[in-house]
Design an enzyme around this catalytic site. Structure first.
Site, short mmCIF file in Angstrom:
data_model
loop_
_atom_site.label_atom_id
_atom_site.label_comp_id
_atom_site.label_asym_id
_atom_site.label_seq_id
_atom_site.Cartn_x
_atom_site.Cartn_y
_atom_site.Cartn_z
N HIS A 280 0.80 -1.22 0.00
CA HIS A 280 0.00 0.00 0.00
C HIS A 280 0.84 1.29 0.00
O HIS A 280 0.86 2.00 -0.98
CB HIS A 280 -1.02 0.05 1.16
CG HIS A 280 -2.01 -1.06 1.13
ND1 HIS A 280 -2.80 -1.31 0.04
CD2 HIS A 280 -2.32 -2.03 2.04
CE1 HIS A 280 -3.58 -2.35 0.28
NE2 HIS A 280 -3.31 -2.81 1.48
N ASP A 331 -5.46 -7.76 -3.80
CA ASP A 331 -5.81 -7.54 -2.40
C ASP A 331 -7.15 -8.14 -2.00
O ASP A 331 -7.25 -9.35 -1.82
CB ASP A 331 -5.75 -6.02 -2.12
CG ASP A 331 -5.68 -5.68 -0.64
OD1 ASP A 331 -5.67 -6.62 0.17
OD2 ASP A 331 -5.63 -4.49 -0.30
ZN ZN Z 1 -3.96 -6.74 2.13
#
Ligand code: ZN
Length: 442
Positions: A280, A331
């Protein structure tokens, strides 16, 4: 992926060579499922024509590497998308996710993982880094029963998998695990590494399964624990992943507890290298991102999930050094499309900066960098010999249908941009993992 393979040779109309699409490229795959050689038909060293499998109206690229997935979250698709009380955020979504965690059992988890992995194959993904923290059916027994389920689903899909086994010891900084979180528990490093050792004995023997080490986040592991886990992972030669600075609340909590932001804690305490992947970095300060990339660290961006969760957009355009260290992840699997992940990696930067070509290379091109993030960047993050079409690497490929309507009008020199910015997943006609082909959709 366990049967013996004959060695063979493929030739498509066009093949990505690292700099462009070229005709007349022959890919020689050995019996172990790796590229043995890459030859040109005009170079006088090609295989006899009758030994070549021709792939007409196809273009070959390296298989996409999905560097960050939580396959079970495929079970959330269509859920949690109404907001009757107030606008939602990551934390309200997490409650929905915990409700799913609480009701999963082996058979349902297997179905969800298999569905996610097959959908990935259809979207051109040949290798996945499964960031796996949902370990236990029975948390009181710490049975790790769900770890085996994920490996079995990957073998059945089939897809190359790096099981990124997650250490998860706290329910927030200084807080115990409660409720559904207890299914994530690795109460000590000793329990964790014993399970990693056990998993190492259970991997498929054909090289399609391997392991990585993970500290879930600064919420779930203390800085001391993260540093010790990372040191042991380095000693063992395992890639190391961690969620880093996805949420401002996590950064605030880390500053309150440890006096610094999570990335600063990592830069201060760990010897960052290309074996470390920070997932991220949505709210990472550009200066920290610069230091992290300069040390070799990989940044895994998950644009569709970050958009779905309302996380934010990482400051990549401000840190040119980070552009060669990017990889992509699906994700939450709210949508599984590596082409969309790649285009939204660039588009997010365009929307945030009001400029086109945010992630361009020195030649001003965007496509090669996006493809690198979707292929060799992910392979580097996962410690895989994949992501490029060259001798010694796994023969993992995407075959694109040159007759697909979304690519109409594209020529060899515009095909990459047409595919990455305008191509539909339906243009992925087939994928190849370790020399074994699978038609999309079946
Ligand atoms: Zn994750």
């Amino acid at each position: 992926m366990s049967e013996d393979l004959q060695s063979h040779v493929f030739e498509a109309d066009l093949t990505w060579t690292g700099t462009g699409f070229e005709p007349g490229v022959r890919l020689h795959v050995d019996a172990g499922g790796r590229f043995a050689a890459v030859t040109r038909t005009d170079a006088g060293q090609a295989a006899p024509d009758d030994a070549v499998t021709r792939l007409p109206r196809r273009a070959l690229l390296p298989g996409f590497v999905n560097a960050h997935s939580h396959a079970f979250q495929r079970g959330l698709r269509g859920l949690g998308e109404t907001f009757p009380a107030a606008a939602g955020d990551f934390w309200s979504w997490r409650e929905e996710m915990y409700a799913l965690v609480a009701r999963l059992y082996e058979e349902r988890l297997y179905e969800l993982c298999l569905a996610a992995f097959r959908e990935m194959r259809d979207a051109g993904v040949t290798a996945v880094g499964e960031f796996h923290y949902l370990h236990h059916h029975d948390p009181d027994r710490l049975d790790f029963a769900f770890d085996d389920v994920v490996l079995a689903a990957a073998a059945a899909a089939p897809i190359r998998i790096v099981l990124l086994e997650v250490f998860y010891a706290a329910g927030g900084i200084g807080q115990p695990l409660t409720g559904a979180q207890r299914r994530f528990a690795t109460p000590s490093p000793e329990v964790y590494w014993a399970q990693v050792d056990r998993l190492a004995d259970r991997l498929a023997g054909d090289g399609s399964q391997s392991l990585g080490a993970v500290a879930h986040s600064i919420r779930a592991a203390t800085p001391d624990q993260v540093a010790a886990l990372h040191a042991e992972a380095r000693r063992r030669g395992l890639p190391f992943h961690m969620h880093v600075e996805e949420q401002r609340q996590e950064i605030d909590a880390c500053r309150a507890a440890y006096g610094a932001r999570p990335m600063a804690v990592l830069l201060d305490r760990l010897e960052i290298s290309d074996a470390f992947t920070a997932v991220h970095c949505t709210h990472t300060e550009p200066g920290h991102l610069e230091r992290f990339a300069a040390a070799g660290g990989n940044v895994c961006v998950c644009p569709l999930t970050e958009a779905n969760l309302g996380d934010g957009i990482p400051p990549l355009a401000a840190v040119p050094a980070a552009r060669d260290h990017l990889c992509l992840g699906s994700d939450s699997n709210a949508r599984i499309s590596m082409l969309e992940e790649a285009r939204w990696l660039e588009y997010g930067q365009r929307l945030a900066g009001e400029r086109r070509g945010a992630l361009r290379d020195d030649a001003g091109r965007v496509g090669p960098g996006l493809l690198a993030a979707a292929t060799r960047g992910g392979a580097r993050a996962l410690g895989l010999d994949a992501g490029e079409i060259e001798p010694g690497r796994w023969a993992d490929l995407v075959a694109v249908d040159l007759d697909h309507p979304s690519l109409a009008g594209a020529e060899a020199d515009t095909l990459l941009d047409a595919l990455l910015l305008g191509g539909a997943d339906g243009a992925v006609a087939a994928t190849c993992v370790g020399g074994r082909w699978r038609q999309s959709g079946g």
